[in-house]
Design a protein around this motif. Structure first.
Motif, mmCIF file in Angstrom:
data_model
loop_
_atom_site.group_PDB
_atom_site.id
_atom_site.type_symbol
_atom_site.label_atom_id
_atom_site.label_comp_id
_atom_site.label_asym_id
_atom_site.label_seq_id
_atom_site.Cartn_x
_atom_site.Cartn_y
_atom_site.Cartn_z
ATOM 1 N N GLU A 234 12.409 -45.796 12.140
ATOM 2 C CA GLU A 234 11.207 -45.135 11.607
ATOM 3 C C GLU A 234 9.378 -45.197 11.980
ATOM 4 O OE1 GLU A 234 12.716 -45.777 7.519
ATOM 5 O OE2 GLU A 234 11.985 -43.949 7.227
ATOM 6 N N ALA A 235 9.130 -46.172 12.399
ATOM 7 C CA ALA A 235 7.838 -46.312 12.925
ATOM 8 C C ALA A 235 7.807 -45.496 14.128
ATOM 9 C CB ALA A 235 7.533 -47.784 12.864
ATOM 10 N N HIS B 121 14.890 -40.363 5.671
ATOM 11 C CA HIS B 121 13.454 -40.655 6.467
ATOM 12 C C HIS B 121 12.873 -38.805 6.661
ATOM 13 C CE1 HIS B 121 10.693 -41.227 10.021
ATOM 14 N NE2 HIS B 121 11.120 -39.916 10.357
ATOM 15 N N ALA C 208 7.363 -44.747 7.481
ATOM 16 C CA ALA C 208 8.201 -46.253 7.931
ATOM 17 C C ALA C 208 8.385 -47.281 7.171
ATOM 18 C CB ALA C 208 7.366 -46.992 8.801
#
Lengths: 415, 403
Positions: A210-211, B340, B358
Motif C-alpha cells: 500500500e505504501a 485500500h 498504508a
C-alpha cells in the motif's frame, strides 16, 4: 560532530525499540532524527539487513554496509536472542519502559514469541507498536514475501517505469523499503499524537504494498474512471501528443520538456530565447507556445521541436546547461549523478551533506542531511550507525542487570 | 461508530496545491484535523483540473482531486483583492498549522510569510514544502516534479544499459515529501505543546528525496562509485527481474536471493535439467549468468498467466508479484481485504475510490469524506471558524472576494 544529546528535540523524552530490517529501518531512523532514544534490537550476529550492499570499500562485512548505515544512524544497538526464553524476559523488561516499538517480523512472529502487542500492552498501556510487513498483518497475501522489486511490482510503481518494448523497470535504488518506512513514520506520529491526547497506546499495521500504491497519483483512477490501463514508455501523453522528458547533453543527460497551452506555454520563453541568443537556427524561438494546442499541431511537429532541443542541449555540458537555465529561469535540470549532487550549488549553499565520523573505520563519510529544516529544533546526525551490540553494557546495566548477569547471558548466547 | 480521531482539534490553514502539500494535508484531514483549503477561482488548483474527470469536466469533477482532498473544507478567496488577503490572514491567525507549497517567496507577496503570520499568531507552525527549499541560489527556480526527480538522481540509476535514463512517469518527489511533512508537523505540534513555541519548517523536496537515495550518496562518498543504469539486475539476487507472462503486456516480478529460495524456485518450475547446471549452482554463479537465467525463466513464465506465476511462486516460498496496472490494483485480493480503496460517495462524481493510507491504526479508522467543491465552505469557514458577523460576511460577499 554535533552533540549526541537530544535534549530539546521534539521526541527527546521517548525510547524506541527498533526491531526492523530493511523494510522498516527508515521509520526508526526518523524517530531517532527527531530526538528519540532509538535502540536497535538485533539478533546475536547482527540484523540480517546488515548484509545488503553497497559496502564500505566493497568489504562485505555486516558492520560495513553503507545501505544499513544510511538508515540506522541516530540509533544505539543491543543484541538479544528472542528465540531463547531469557532473551524474551530481557525484551519484556525493555518493552515495559519503552514508548515505541517498530518491528518488521513476519505476521504473527511477535505473538508466537509471547511478545505480541496485547501482551506487552498489559504491562505498558501507553505502548505504541508499529508493525511493517510486505502486505500487512492479515488478508490472503499476509504470508507472502516481497523484497523491493516485488513490492514495486505489486504496488504499481514498476508498471510506470521503462519502455513499452521492454520489461518494466524498478528504480535502481530500493524505493519500496523507503516508501514503507517513511509512511510508517507518518502513521506512527499520527498515533503518537493521539496518545498525547488520550494516554492510550496503539497498534499500527503498515503494508509496503500500500505504501507503493500511495505513490501513484492517478493510475488506479484511470482504470476506475475510463477502464484505461496506463502504459509505461519513454514518451508520455501530454496535451494530446506524446512527449519526452530527457535529452542527451555533452556529458550525460538533462531533463526538460516541451510545454504548450495558455498557461504552460509561457514556460518555453526562457529556453526559446536562450536558443535564439546562441545563434542556432531555431523554430522553437519563433513559436508562441501559449497559442499552441495539442489539436493545432502534429506529432511530427512535436518530434521536430524535441529534435531541436536535443541538438541544442548536446552542444553543452550538464553544468553549463543548468547554470544558464538558472539564469534564464528555463525549465531544464541535469539528470544528476552522485558526483553532480556533491557539487550541486543549492545543496552546498544549504550545507546539506553532513560528514559523519566512523571511528571504527577511521574514516569520514558524507551523508544526506536532515529530511526537513526545523527553525527551533534543528535535526542533526547525533551519532553514527552503531556496531553490532555496541551499547549492550550501557543499556542493560541501566536496565538493572549486573555485570555478572550480563556475562551469564553472554555465555548463553542471549546477548 | 468512530471514536475520537487522533488529530481532532488541530486547525490547519492549507494554502497548498498540486500534489506535495495536498497529499500531506489529506492524511491530516482524514485523521481528524480541521483542514481549510484556501483556493481561488482565477487560478484553480491544478489537481482540480487533472484527468480523469468523472462526468462533465469541471473544477468539481476531477477524480484526482477527489482522491487528494477528502475531508477538507474549501474557501475560495480572490487573493488579488486586499479584502480577500485580509481573510486569508485571519485564517493564518486562526490556525495551529499553516501549510503551503508555492514557489519560494510567493506567500510573502500576500504578507503571509512566517514572520508576518507570527505577528498575529506567535505559536504558529508553518510548513513550506518547495522543490529546493526556501534559501539558496536555486530556491525560486521553476520546475516540475518530474524534473526534480532527475535533479535528485533517480533517473541516473534507472534504465536499460543500452538506452538513456528513465524514471517513473509521475512527479515522484511529490509522492515522497508528504510523509516527511506529516512527521515534521506533528513533531512541531508536540514541541509546541511542551514549550509553547511554534516554528518554521522548511521542507526541500530535493532533500526529502535524497533520503530515498541515501545509500547511493554514501556509495559515492565512501567508494567514489557513481552508479549506473542496470535495468533490473541485482548484486544480491538472480533471478531478479520482471518476466513476461501470457497475454498482452503482462509481467510478473520474481526475486530469488538465498540458496533456500533457489531450491524453492526449482521446485516450483518443476526442476528442469537447466536448473541443475553448474552455471546456476551458487548465487554468484546465478548472478554471473543472470541474462541466460532470465531467458529460461521467461520461457516458463511466458506460458502462464502473471497471477498464476505469482501464486505458484509465493506458495512455494519464492517472492513474486504481478506488475500491477490500474486494473490489477483494483482487483488485487490483498488490497481488497485491506479496503485500500475507500469507496466514497461524492455528491457530484458518485462513488470514487480514495487511496487509504498504508497504515492502519487499529481501532481508529480514518474518516474519509468527499472532497469539497470550490468555495463550498465559504460561509461556514467565515462565520463559524473566523466568527465573522452576518453583516460583515454580507459585505465580503458584496465586495466579491470569494469570486
Amino acid at each position: 560532530m554535533p552533540p549526541t544529546n537530544a535534549a530539546g528535540l521534539p521526541l527527546s523524552r521517548y525510547r524506541v525499540l527498533d526491531l526492523t530490517n530493511e523494510i522498516g529501518f527508515l521509520c526508526g531512523r526518523i524517530l531517532g532524527d527527531l530526538g528519540a532514544d532509538v535502540i536497535k534490537v538485533e539478533p546475536p550476529g547482527g540484523d540480517p539487513a546488515r548484509n545488503h550492499g553497497p559496502y564500505y570499500h566493497d568489504d562485505v562485512d555486516p558492520e560495513k554496509s553503507l545501505y544499513w548505515y544510511a538508515y540506522n544512524y541516530n540509533k544505539r544497538s543491543v543484541t538479544l536472542d528472542l528465540s531463547q526464553p531469557p532473551g524474551r524476559d530481557v525484551f519484556a523488561r525493555l518493552a515495559a519502559e519503552a514508548d515505541f516499538i517498530v518491528e518488521t517480523g513476519t505476521p504473527g512472529r511477535m505473538e508466537a514469541l509471547g511478545l505480541g502487542y496485547e501482551e506487552l500492552r498489559a504491562a505498558n498501556p501507553r505502548l505504541l507498536m508499529t508493525a511493517i510487513t510486505p502486505f500487512g498483518q492479515t488478508g490472503p497475501y499476509h504470508e507472502y514475501k516481497a523484497d523491493d522489486i516485488v513490492a514495486v511490482a505489486v504496488g504499481g510503481l514498476m508498471n510506470l517505469c521503462g519502455d513499452e518494448d521492454r520489461e518494466p523497470l524498478r528504480i535502481g535504488v530500493p524505493q519500496a523499503y523507503a516508501l514503507a518506512g517513511a509512511q510508517a513514520a507518518a502513521g506512527t506520529m499520527i498515533a503518537h499524537y493521539q496518545r498525547l491526547m488520550t494516554g492510550q497506546g496503539a497498534y499500527v499495521d503498515v503494508s509496503m504494498q500500500e505504501a507503493v500504491a500511495n505513490a501513484l497519483p492517478a493510475t488506479q483512477l484511470e482504470w476506475f474512471v475510463s477502464k484505461e490501463v496506463t502504459r509505461r514508455g519513454d514518451r508520455h501523453p501530454y496535451g494530446g501528443r506524446m512527449t519526452r522528458g530527457t535529452f542527451p547533453a555533452k556529458d550525460g543527460f538533462v531533463a526538460s520538456h516541451l510545454f504548450w497551452g495558455v498557461g504552460p506555454g509561457a514556460r518555453m520563453k526562457g529556453l526559446a530565447q536562450w536558443i535564439k541568443d546562441t545563434g542556432q537556427e531555431t523554430t522553437i524561438g519563433d513559436v508562441d507556445f501559449t497559442k499552441v494546442t495539442g489539436f493545432s499541431i502534429t506529432q511530427e511537429q512535436v518530434d521536430n521541436w524535441e529534435e531541436e532541443m536535443s541538438s541544442f542541449f548536446s552542444r553543452f555540458t550538464k553544468a553549463e546547461i543548468y547554470r544558464e537555465a538558472l539564469r534564464r529561469r528555463a525549465f531544464v535540470f541535469p539528470v544528476s549523478t552522485p558526483a553532480d549532487l556533491a557539487e550541486d550549488p543549492q545543496l552546498k549553499a544549504r550545507d546539506f551533506f553532513k560528514p559523519v565520523e566512523h571511528p571504527d573505520l577511521g574514516s569520514v563519510i558524507d551523508y544526506p542531511g536532515p529530511f526537513c529544516g526545523f527553525s527551533e529544533t534543528p535535526l542533526s546526525i547525533r551519532r553514527p550507525p552503531p556496531l553490532i551490540g555496541e551499547h549492550n553494557a550501557e543499556i542493560y546495566e541501566a536496565l538493572g542487570y549486573s555485570r555478572q548477569q550480563l556475562n551469564d547471558l553472554k555465555k548463553a548466547g542471549v546477548i | 461508530m468512530a471514536g475520537q480521531l487522533p488529530l481532532e482539534g488541530v486547525k490547519v490553514a492549507d494554502f497548498s496545491w498540486a500534489y506535495a502539500g495536498p497529499i500531506a494535508t489529506k492524511q491530516l484531514a482524514i485523521f481528524g484535523a480541521q483542514v481549510v483549503k484556501i483556493e481561488t477561482h482565477s487560478r484553480p488548483d491544478s489537481v482540480r483540473i487533472a484527468l480523469p474527470f468523472i462526468g462533465k469536466p469541471s473544477r468539481n469533477s476531477s477524480a484526482v482531486f477527489g482522491n487528494f482532498a477528502p475531508s477538507k473544507l474549501s474557501i475560495s478567496l480572490n487573493l488579488n483583492m486586499p479584502e480577500a488577503v485580509a481573510v486569508a490572514r485571519r485564517l493564518a491567525a486562526w490556525a495551529d498549522v499553516v501549510v503551503e507549497n508555492f514557489s519560494a517567496g510567493q506567500m510573502a507577496t500576500w504578507g503571509l510569510d512566517y514572520a508576518r503570520i507570527r505577528e498575529s499568531n506567535p505559536g504558529v507552525i508553518m510548513l513550506s514544502s518547495s522543490q529546493q527549499g526556501q534559501t539558496g541560489p536555486t530556491a525560486s527556480h521553476p520546475g516540475l516534479g518530474g524534473m526534480l526527480q532527475a535533479l535528485a538522481g533517480f533517473n541516473h540509476f534507472t534504465g536499460y544499459p543500452d538506452r538513456g535514463p528513465r524514471g517513473p512517469s509521475i512527479p515522484y518527489p511529490d509522492m515522497i515529501a508528504p510523509w516527511f511533512s506529516i512527521v515534521a508537523i506533528i513533531a512541531a505540534l508536540e514541541h509546541r505543546q511542551r514549550t509553547g513555541e511554534g516554528q518554521y519548517l522548511d521542507l526541500s523536496q530535493l532533500e526529502a528525496s535524497l533520503q530515498f537515495l541515501a545509500p547511493a550518496v554514501l556509495d559515492y562518498s565512501a567508494n567514489g562509485r557513481a552508479g549506473e543504469r542496470r535495468a533490473n539486475a541485482s548484486d544480491e539476487a538472480a533471478p531478479h527481474n520482471a518476466y513476461r507472462c501470457r497475454g498482452d503486456d503482462r509481467w510478473c516480478a520474481i526475486s530469488v536471493r538465498s540458496d533456500e529460495e533457489w531450491r524453492a524456485f526449482r521446485g516450483v518450475v518443476g526442476d528442469p535439467a537447466w536448473a541443475g547446471e553448474p552455471r546456476f549452482a551458487s548465487l554468484a554463479d546465478r548472478i554471473e549468468h543472470a541474462g541466460e537465467l532470465d531467458e529460461l525463466v521467461s520461457e516458463w513464465t511466458g506460458e502462464r498467466e502473471a497471477e498464476e506465476v505469482m501464486r505458484l511462486m509465493q506458495e512455494g516460498g519464492v517472492p513474486a508479484g504481478v506488475v500491477a496496472n490500474g486494473r490489477d490494483l483494483h482487483q488485487d485480493p490483498q488490497l481488497r481485504h485491506r479496503e485500500h480503496f475507500a469507496m466514497v460517495d461524492h455528491p457530484r462524481m458518485g462513488t470514487i475510490p480514495v487511496d487509504a493510507p498504508a497504515f492502519r491504526i487499529l481501532g481508529t479508522p480514518p474518516d474519509i469524506q468527499p472532497s469539497p467543491s470550490l468555495g463550498q465552505h465559504n460561509e461556514m469557514v467565515c462565520r463559524e471558524l473566523l466568527q465573522i458577523s452576518p453583516e460583515e460576511y454580507q459585505t465580503l460577499l458584496d465586495q466579491g472576494i470569494f469570486s
